[in-house]
Design an enzyme around this catalytic site. Structure first.
Site, mmCIF file in Angstrom:
data_model
loop_
_atom_site.group_PDB
_atom_site.id
_atom_site.type_symbol
_atom_site.label_atom_id
_atom_site.label_comp_id
_atom_site.label_asym_id
_atom_site.label_seq_id
_atom_site.Cartn_x
_atom_site.Cartn_y
_atom_site.Cartn_z
ATOM 1 N N GLU A 62 43.881 40.972 53.855
ATOM 2 C CA GLU A 62 43.877 42.188 54.679
ATOM 3 C C GLU A 62 45.314 42.573 54.988
ATOM 4 O OE1 GLU A 62 40.440 42.357 57.688
ATOM 5 O OE2 GLU A 62 41.029 40.268 57.634
ATOM 6 N N LYS B 114 27.397 43.712 52.155
ATOM 7 C CA LYS B 114 28.262 44.542 51.303
ATOM 8 C C LYS B 114 27.620 44.696 49.929
ATOM 9 C CE LYS B 114 32.649 43.291 53.460
ATOM 10 N NZ LYS B 114 33.372 44.494 53.847
ATOM 11 N N ASP C 241 37.400 32.574 61.553
ATOM 12 C CA ASP C 241 37.113 34.010 61.509
ATOM 13 C C ASP C 241 36.646 34.465 60.123
ATOM 14 O OD1 ASP C 241 37.203 36.601 62.808
ATOM 15 O OD2 ASP C 241 38.965 37.061 61.579
ATOM 16 N N LYS D 166 45.846 37.793 57.229
ATOM 17 C CA LYS D 166 46.172 39.103 57.800
ATOM 18 C C LYS D 166 47.600 39.444 57.378
ATOM 19 C CE LYS D 166 42.489 39.078 60.555
ATOM 20 N NZ LYS D 166 41.286 39.770 60.119
ATOM 21 N N HIS E 54 28.284 40.096 58.050
ATOM 22 C CA HIS E 54 28.249 41.440 57.441
ATOM 23 C C HIS E 54 28.697 41.422 55.978
ATOM 24 C CE1 HIS E 54 32.588 41.717 58.387
ATOM 25 N NE2 HIS E 54 32.641 42.734 57.567
ATOM 26 N N LYS F 97 28.523 36.679 64.932
ATOM 27 C CA LYS F 97 29.638 35.809 65.267
ATOM 28 C C LYS F 97 30.470 36.361 66.415
ATOM 29 C CE LYS F 97 33.320 37.244 62.217
ATOM 30 N NZ LYS F 97 34.421 37.280 63.024
ATOM 31 N N HIS G 227 32.217 34.274 56.247
ATOM 32 C CA HIS G 227 32.203 35.191 55.109
ATOM 33 C C HIS G 227 32.518 34.505 53.782
ATOM 34 C CE1 HIS G 227 32.084 37.964 58.342
ATOM 35 N NE2 HIS G 227 33.378 38.104 58.527
HETATM 36 C C1 BG6 Z 1 35.442 40.228 60.640
HETATM 37 C C2 BG6 Z 1 36.632 39.474 61.138
HETATM 38 O O1 BG6 Z 1 34.312 39.423 60.655
HETATM 39 O O2 BG6 Z 1 35.678 40.677 59.334
HETATM 40 C C3 BG6 Z 1 37.872 40.338 61.105
HETATM 41 O O3 BG6 Z 1 36.411 39.027 62.456
HETATM 42 C C4 BG6 Z 1 38.043 40.923 59.725
HETATM 43 O O4 BG6 Z 1 39.009 39.606 61.460
HETATM 44 C C5 BG6 Z 1 36.767 41.570 59.235
HETATM 45 O O5 BG6 Z 1 39.083 41.877 59.801
HETATM 46 C C6 BG6 Z 1 36.891 41.965 57.781
HETATM 47 O O6 BG6 Z 1 35.791 42.730 57.415
HETATM 48 P P1 BG6 Z 1 35.885 43.800 56.249
HETATM 49 O O7 BG6 Z 1 34.493 44.292 56.134
HETATM 50 O O8 BG6 Z 1 36.872 44.810 56.677
HETATM 51 O O9 BG6 Z 1 36.350 43.027 55.049
#
Ligand code: BG6
Length: 487
Positions: free
Chosen positions: A213, A179, A231, A337, A175, A145, A236
């Site tokens: 986050e 996990k 995002d 965020k 990603h 992405k 995700h």
């Molecule tokens: C990313 C987003 O794909 O995933 C970010 O672009 C985000 O904004 C991140 O902070 C979160 O990933 P993780 O693995 O820290 O939960």
């Protein structure tokens, strides 16, 4: 078990993703003995670096982004020896660079191209590879992405890559799927008999998906063009939903699983027109200043030309999966965020008991809850009612049956990229998004985005360090429910 030997070409070798994620992940897999001795990592980008420059950068990346306890100088020395670099301008088919010299023409050596570059370079790079005769029918291409900013642009990106690479060669990274705790959803649901019989609308009241986050976003260059919906939700969190809501696949075959995920995405009830205002909330954090804390607001972090932006840094929404299993079971999403803490979890709220025999007991029975903590403090927690020990009659208490990964397993938990990068070499697409999944997700997300764009209302503001705007609480409380909060 070592994977097949490979030539892993990383385009965008001088970029942030390579430094922060790819090199550290490859190092860990190398250190754990997963590389065949005949494997190579080849950095490629426009910068005129030498092999030694790239090796130094790889060494620096390891020292910066791999935990100290795993930094073993001898292993690092061996690792960087398998790294090399080729300056390449692949922005057009006739671009410069001699990547061919670095690649081995042996069908036993897996050829993988990781495009850690902006998506507008995917198609030119694919064409470059073909023109330079570096494409092989069994080669793999890895992309991630932003795979578009809406359905149309994502189709364009996919079409561009598909001019050269077939779908079975394309590895679209999300990603979250790499996990450990996300993969564990599959084990939890399909390696136990306990949950599946009650995993439906007869027993589940609703599901909550939270990815909170504590970091901010205003200084991240790309974020203002994206926002939380694109995002985090489009990719995700919809993937998480799929794993929670899908039917059991017949096997662990990549397409068996992805077919089931796709059905979930296609069963999502569209949120359109008036339902957007009713079922979605977007927010943007504002700063706080007190004697003890000072946190900048999203607007304060933005460069001048972007001030006044309406990009959402928080989204809450209520989704419905319209099929037999899930009819009437809302799925509440929440992500943002600068929230009160970093906490990602899935909470399955079961229905209350049908009849209570505890009218005279202290404390009413609470409905069971299964909380799958994705990060941090990974684990699974089942909230149950028990009798409080003691002679004083029946007192009911809610207690957790708590499985903490850290307390149960001594092994290091691998990062998502480690698993995903090796799956590319193994040729296993299970944890990668198929084109139709990606497009179904955009199709659902686009009308929400468009309605927000049309709206004259700005996002609701919320104070940095809280759980989001009041509208998010109202969204769930309107249905007589509350967001799960860990005590
Ligand atoms: C990313 C987003 O794909 O995933 C970010 O672009 C985000 O904004 C991140 O902070 C979160 O990933 P993780 O693995 O820290 O939960």
């Amino acid at each position: 078990i070592p994977v097949q030997p490979f030539d892993y070409v990383v385009f965008g070798a001088t970029g942030d993703l390579t430094k922060r994620k790819l090199i550290p992940a490859l190092y860990h897999r190398f250190k754990d003995g997963q590389f065949d001795d005949n494997s190579r990592i080849i950095g490629a980008s426009r910068s005129k670096l030498s092999d030694d420059d790239f090796r130094k950068a790889a060494r620096d990346a390891i020292s910066q982004f791999v935990e100290k306890q795993y930094q073993d100088e001898k292993v690092i020395d061996r690792f960087i020896k398998i790294c090399s670099y080729v300056p390449v301008d692949a922005s057009n088919p006739d671009g410069s660079g001699d990547l061919g010299k670095a690649l081995r023409d042996d069908p036993k050596i897996v050829r993988a191209f990781y495009l850690a570059v902006a998506p507008d370079l995917f198609e030119p790079i694919a064409e470059y590879l073909q023109k330079k005769k570096l494409y092989r029918r069994d080669a793999r291409v890895v992309i991630e992405k932003p795979l578009g900013h809406d359905l149309v642009s994502s189709m364009e990106i996919n079409d561009g890559v598909a001019k050269i690479f077939k779908e079975d060669q394309v590895y679209r990274i999300d990603h979250y799927l790499g996990k450990e705790t996300v993969q564990n959803l599959l084990a939890l649901r399909f390696a136990n008999t306990l949950f599946e019989p009650i995993w439906n609308s007869a027993h589940i009241d609703h599901v909550q998906l939270t990815v909170a986050e504590s970091v901010g976003a205003g200084t991240r260059g790309y974020y203002d063009e994206s926002g939380a919906l694109r995002d985090m939700i489009q990719n995700h969190m919809l993937q998480l939903l799929c794993l929670v809501a899908m039917e059991p696949p017949a096997s662990d075959d990549a397409n068996a699983l992805r077919d089931e995920k796709l059905k979930v995405l296609r069963a999502l009830k569209p949120i359109v027109n008036g339902d957007v205002a009713k079922n979605t909330v977007r927010g943007q954090y504002k700063g706080v200043k007190s004697e003890t804390t000072s946190v900048a607001g999203y607007q304060d972090e933005l460069p001048d030309e972007k001030k006044g932006s309406r990009t959402e840094t928080f989204v809450a929404l209520k989704a419905e999966v319209e099929n037999w299993r899930w009819a009437g079971v809302p799925f509440y999403f929440r992500t943002g965020k600068r929230m009160a803490s970093r906490a990602s979890e899935i909470c399955i709220q079961f229905k209350p008991i049908p009849h209570s025999i505890f009218d005279h007991a202290e404390g009413a029975p609470k409905a069971n809850k299964l909380i799958i903590r994705l990060q941090p403090d990974e684990g699974v927690k089942l909230m149950m009612m028990i009798k409080d020990p003691g002679p004083g009659g029946m007192r009911l208490r809610e207690v957790p049956l708590n499985l903490s990964f850290a307390a149960t397993f001594t092994e290091r938990t691998p990062e998502a990229y480690e698993r995903l990068l090796m799956d590319v070499i193994r040729g296993n697409q299970t944890l990668f998004m198929r084109r139709d999944e990606l497009e179904a997700a955009w199709k659902w997300v686009d009308p929400i985005r468009e309605a927000w764009d049309r709206s004259t209302e700005p996002p609701q503001s919320y104070v940095a360090g809280t759980w989001g705007p009041s509208g998010s609480i109202a969204l769930i409380e309107r249905d007589g429910r509350t967001w799960h909060e860990d005590e």
